[in-house]
Scaffold this motif. Structure first.
Motif, PDB file in Angstrom:
ATOM      1  N   UNK A 236       0.814  -1.216   0.000  1.00 38.03           N
ATOM      2  CA  UNK A 236       0.000   0.000   0.000  1.00 38.03           C
ATOM      3  C   UNK A 236       0.846   1.263   0.000  1.00 38.03           C
ATOM      4  N   UNK A 237       2.017   1.191   0.636  1.00 33.18           N
ATOM      5  CA  UNK A 237       2.821   2.409   0.757  1.00 33.18           C
ATOM      6  C   UNK A 237       4.275   2.042   1.030  1.00 33.18           C
ATOM      7  N   UNK A 238       5.195   2.780   0.406  1.00 33.15           N
ATOM      8  CA  UNK A 238       6.625   2.671   0.677  1.00 33.15           C
ATOM      9  C   UNK A 238       7.120   4.070   1.031  1.00 33.15           C
ATOM     10  N   UNK A 239       7.602   4.236   2.261  1.00 33.27           N
ATOM     11  CA  UNK A 239       8.048   5.549   2.737  1.00 33.27           C
ATOM     12  C   UNK A 239       9.513   5.484   3.133  1.00 33.27           C
ATOM     13  N   UNK A 240      10.251   6.512   2.806  1.00 34.27           N
ATOM     14  CA  UNK A 240      11.655   6.553   3.222  1.00 34.27           C
ATOM     15  C   UNK A 240      11.759   6.904   4.696  1.00 34.27           C
ATOM     16  N   UNK A 241      12.658   6.229   5.394  1.00 38.18           N
ATOM     17  CA  UNK A 241      13.005   6.547   6.777  1.00 38.18           C
ATOM     18  C   UNK A 241      14.445   7.066   6.778  1.00 38.18           C
ATOM     19  N   UNK A 242      14.629   8.346   6.963  1.00 30.88           N
ATOM     20  CA  UNK A 242      15.967   8.931   6.936  1.00 30.88           C
ATOM     21  C   UNK A 242      16.558   8.877   8.329  1.00 30.88           C
ATOM     22  N   UNK A 243      17.677   8.158   8.467  1.00 28.62           N
ATOM     23  CA  UNK A 243      18.270   7.943   9.786  1.00 28.62           C
ATOM     24  C   UNK A 243      19.737   8.358   9.840  1.00 28.62           C
ATOM     25  N   UNK A 244      20.267   8.947   8.747  1.00 25.95           N
ATOM     26  CA  UNK A 244      21.685   9.325   8.722  1.00 25.95           C
ATOM     27  C   UNK A 244      21.966  10.415   9.760  1.00 25.95           C
ATOM     28  N   UNK A 245      23.218  10.501  10.164  1.00 29.83           N
ATOM     29  CA  UNK A 245      23.592  11.457  11.218  1.00 29.83           C
ATOM     30  C   UNK A 245      24.545  12.537  10.706  1.00 29.83           C
ATOM     31  N   UNK A 246      25.082  12.371   9.510  1.00 37.20           N
ATOM     32  CA  UNK A 246      25.903  13.380   8.855  1.00 37.20           C
ATOM     33  C   UNK A 246      25.634  13.255   7.363  1.00 37.20           C
ATOM     34  N   UNK A 247      25.414  14.395   6.706  1.00 36.99           N
ATOM     35  CA  UNK A 247      25.012  14.360   5.307  1.00 36.99           C
ATOM     36  C   UNK A 247      26.078  15.013   4.430  1.00 36.99           C
ATOM     37  N   UNK A 248      26.357  14.360   3.292  1.00 35.37           N
ATOM     38  CA  UNK A 248      27.359  14.848   2.357  1.00 35.37           C
ATOM     39  C   UNK A 248      26.693  15.653   1.240  1.00 35.37           C
ATOM     40  N   UNK A 249      27.350  16.741   0.837  1.00 38.99           N
ATOM     41  CA  UNK A 249      26.838  17.604  -0.221  1.00 38.99           C
ATOM     42  C   UNK A 249      27.975  17.953  -1.179  1.00 38.99           C
ATOM     43  N   UNK A 250      27.684  17.910  -2.469  1.00 41.80           N
ATOM     44  CA  UNK A 250      28.620  18.374  -3.484  1.00 41.80           C
ATOM     45  C   UNK A 250      28.009  19.618  -4.119  1.00 41.80           C
ATOM     46  N   UNK A 251      28.654  20.765  -3.911  1.00 39.27           N
ATOM     47  CA  UNK A 251      28.097  22.053  -4.310  1.00 39.27           C
ATOM     48  C   UNK A 251      28.947  22.662  -5.419  1.00 39.27           C
ATOM     49  N   UNK A 252      28.303  23.047  -6.512  1.00 36.80           N
ATOM     50  CA  UNK A 252      28.989  23.722  -7.609  1.00 36.80           C
ATOM     51  C   UNK A 252      28.690  25.219  -7.531  1.00 36.80           C
ATOM     52  N   UNK A 253      29.742  26.031  -7.540  1.00 36.28           N
ATOM     53  CA  UNK A 253      29.609  27.486  -7.463  1.00 36.28           C
ATOM     54  C   UNK A 253      30.058  28.088  -8.794  1.00 36.28           C
ATOM     55  N   UNK A 254      29.153  28.768  -9.479  1.00 35.46           N
ATOM     56  CA  UNK A 254      29.467  29.393 -10.760  1.00 35.46           C
ATOM     57  C   UNK A 254      30.099  30.768 -10.505  1.00 35.46           C
ATOM     58  N   UNK A 255      31.384  30.909 -10.864  1.00 35.91           N
ATOM     59  CA  UNK A 255      32.105  32.155 -10.616  1.00 35.91           C
ATOM     60  C   UNK A 255      32.162  33.054 -11.849  1.00 35.91           C
ATOM     61  N   UNK A 256      31.310  32.799 -12.825  1.00 35.99           N
ATOM     62  CA  UNK A 256      31.360  33.568 -14.076  1.00 35.99           C
ATOM     63  C   UNK A 256      31.272  35.071 -13.823  1.00 35.99           C
ATOM     64  N   UNK A 257      30.414  35.481 -12.922  1.00 38.55           N
ATOM     65  CA  UNK A 257      30.229  36.900 -12.665  1.00 38.55           C
ATOM     66  C   UNK A 257      31.111  37.471 -11.583  1.00 38.55           C
ATOM     67  N   UNK A 258      32.078  36.692 -11.096  1.00 39.78           N
ATOM     68  CA  UNK A 258      32.946  37.135 -10.002  1.00 39.78           C
ATOM     69  C   UNK A 258      34.223  37.768 -10.556  1.00 39.78           C
ATOM     70  N   UNK A 259      34.572  38.945 -10.038  1.00 32.92           N
ATOM     71  CA  UNK A 259      35.761  39.637 -10.512  1.00 32.92           C
ATOM     72  C   UNK A 259      36.977  39.438  -9.646  1.00 32.92           C
ATOM     73  N   UNK A 260      36.808  38.806  -8.470  1.00 32.97           N
ATOM     74  CA  UNK A 260      37.933  38.643  -7.548  1.00 32.97           C
ATOM     75  C   UNK A 260      37.674  37.447  -6.638  1.00 32.97           C
ATOM     76  N   UNK A 261      38.722  37.048  -5.900  1.00 35.59           N
ATOM     77  CA  UNK A 261      38.552  35.973  -4.936  1.00 35.59           C
ATOM     78  C   UNK A 261      37.493  36.343  -3.900  1.00 35.59           C
ATOM     79  N   UNK A 262      37.469  37.578  -3.489  1.00 35.15           N
ATOM     80  CA  UNK A 262      36.475  38.016  -2.490  1.00 35.15           C
ATOM     81  C   UNK A 262      35.062  37.778  -3.015  1.00 35.15           C
TER      82      UNK A 262
END
Length: 418
Positions: A236-262
């Motif tokens: 009738x139903x399948x539900x996710x049970x999230x039990x992790x304690x630390x989560x990993x993320x891969x983030x892409x930052x587009x620097x096209x509009x950046x003029x400096x490291x700051x």
């Protein structure tokens, strides 16, 4: 009737990718897989499920000592007091041949044998569980073909550790096909081995719950098990049970509009804030940041990974060390295409650009450059030589690409410094 389906727990497998950093959550890295499993047991007891299924790789391999097994027995004892039985297949990591240490388990834990498929019948629930454990880690036999026909009048569950024949990123153990599983006539297939959550709903419901806790940057996003609700009509139903304690993320930052490291750091701060806002308040995050785009800041960023990482660590510290850790900062930017503008200047910088363009195809210059750089490479530690792709290019003498890659950033940075 409710049951939990989990897989790929890899008890006591360490989280990797953060241990080398002084700001890393060392204790959490050591205990994350146990903490996630304890969360799973808490959920099973609170939800009063009828049973728990573990579809392989409960362990990451043979135990270093008996503490792993003692911890598992303690958690199984908690389930026994709650009247919850557990049905386990052994996968490639915890196959019979891999487990040199063992303990007698509480009698509410049932391990499927490996010689042939085995069926456990739960008469009170009208459930039949069919499964077969791995005898050897590299099991390439199609085990699903050895599973019995469904028991009439029962809710039939197949418990199988398999690559399913379509998972290119995982070793092709116990291969089979979705159509084969449908044809078997079971109502539910509890699969393991693939670490990403996947579900197919056709003639039967087929589920990979994914692993319980992400262990490195290739296992990003929420992790856990599934709660399955069924009745006489089927699933009738399948539900996710999230039990992790630390989560990993891969983030892409587009620097096209950046003029400096700051500017780049400000863009990273914005992305880190989004990660924190999108993650439960009690859930720390490990983040890999990759900076991309064709940007005027390329020259400033090139070769400044250490400074950039320090800036990002400072940003993470301002957010709160209990919320976010930086796994790695990678720079994959390219320089803005201002070659024509610099050439039109007719000054020393334009001359340097022309010299560097010619150097890319000058055999004498490239040979001299190799000699100079080899003096540096030969002094570098072995692990650095194996880790830096440029070092391999230097040893082979293939330096045209290196000069070509460095030229735009170098000229762009010199232009900015004027």
């Amino acid at each position: 009737m409710k049951f939990i389906h989990a897989a790929d727990i890899h008890l006591d497998s360490p989280l990797t990718g953060l241990c080398a950093y002084p700001d890393a959550p060392a204790q959490m890295l050591r205990s994350a897989t146990r903490d996630a499993f304890t969360n799973l047991i808490n959920e099973a007891i609170e939800l009063q499920v009828d049973f728990l299924v573990i579809a392989g790789d409960l362990y990451d391999g043979g135990w270093k000592d008996h503490n792993t097994g003692i911890y598992f027995c303690r958690e199984m004892g908690r389930l026994k007091k709650a009247g919850i039985d557990v049905y386990v297949t052994l996968g490639n990591h915890d196959a019979e041949s891999e487990m040199t240490r063992k303990l007698i388990l509480p009698d509410n834990v049932h391990i499927f044998e490996s010689r042939k498929a085995q069926t456990f019948v739960l008469d009170d629930l009208k459930v039949a569980l069919h499964g077969r454990s791995f005898k050897d880690a590299a099991t390439t036999e199609n085990l699903a073909q050895t599973y019995p026909d469904p028991v009439p009048g029962m809710f039939n569950i197949g418990v199988l550790h398999t690559a399913l024949g379509v998972q290119s990123t995982h070793a092709n153990y116990a291969p089979c096909t979705i159509d084969e599983l449908y044809a078997k006539g079971y109502q539910y297939w509890a699969l393991g081995h693939v670490h990403e959550y996947q579900i197919w709903q056709g003639a039967s419901t087929i589920v990979f719950p994914g692993n319980l806790q992400g262990r490195h940057i290739r296992e990003t996003g929420p992790r856990g098990a599934v709660l399955v609700t069924a009745d006489e009509g089927g699933v009738q139903k399948v539900e996710r049970l999230l039990v992790d304690v630390l989560r990993w993320h891969s983030v892409s930052v587009d620097a096209t509009g950046c003029g400096s490291m700051e500017d780049v750091v400000h863009a990273i701060n914005k992305e880190l804030g989004a990660v924190v806002d999108g993650t439960p308040s009690n859930m720390p995050s490990a983040v890999r940041i990759t900076i991309t785009g064709k940007t005027p800041a390329h020259g400033e960023l090139f070769g400044m990974e250490a400074q950039l990482r320090a800036e990002v660590l400072a940003s993470a510290a301002a957010i709160g060390s209990e919320r976010i850790w930086i796994e790695k900062v990678k720079t994959s930017t390219t320089a803005s295409d201002d070659t024509d503008a610099i050439r039109s200047r007719g000054d020393a910088l334009a001359d340097l650009q022309e010299l560097l363009e010619e150097a890319q195809t000058d055999p004498e210059f490239l040979a001299s450059l190799k000699d100079d750089l080899m003096a540096l490479v030969s002094k570098a530690p072995l692990e650095l030589q194996n880790a830096v792709p440029y070092f391999r290019d230097i040893r082979s003498g293939d330096l045209a690409g290196l000069v070509s890659e460095i030229r735009p950033g170098l000229v762009s940075q010199l232009a900015r410094m004027e």
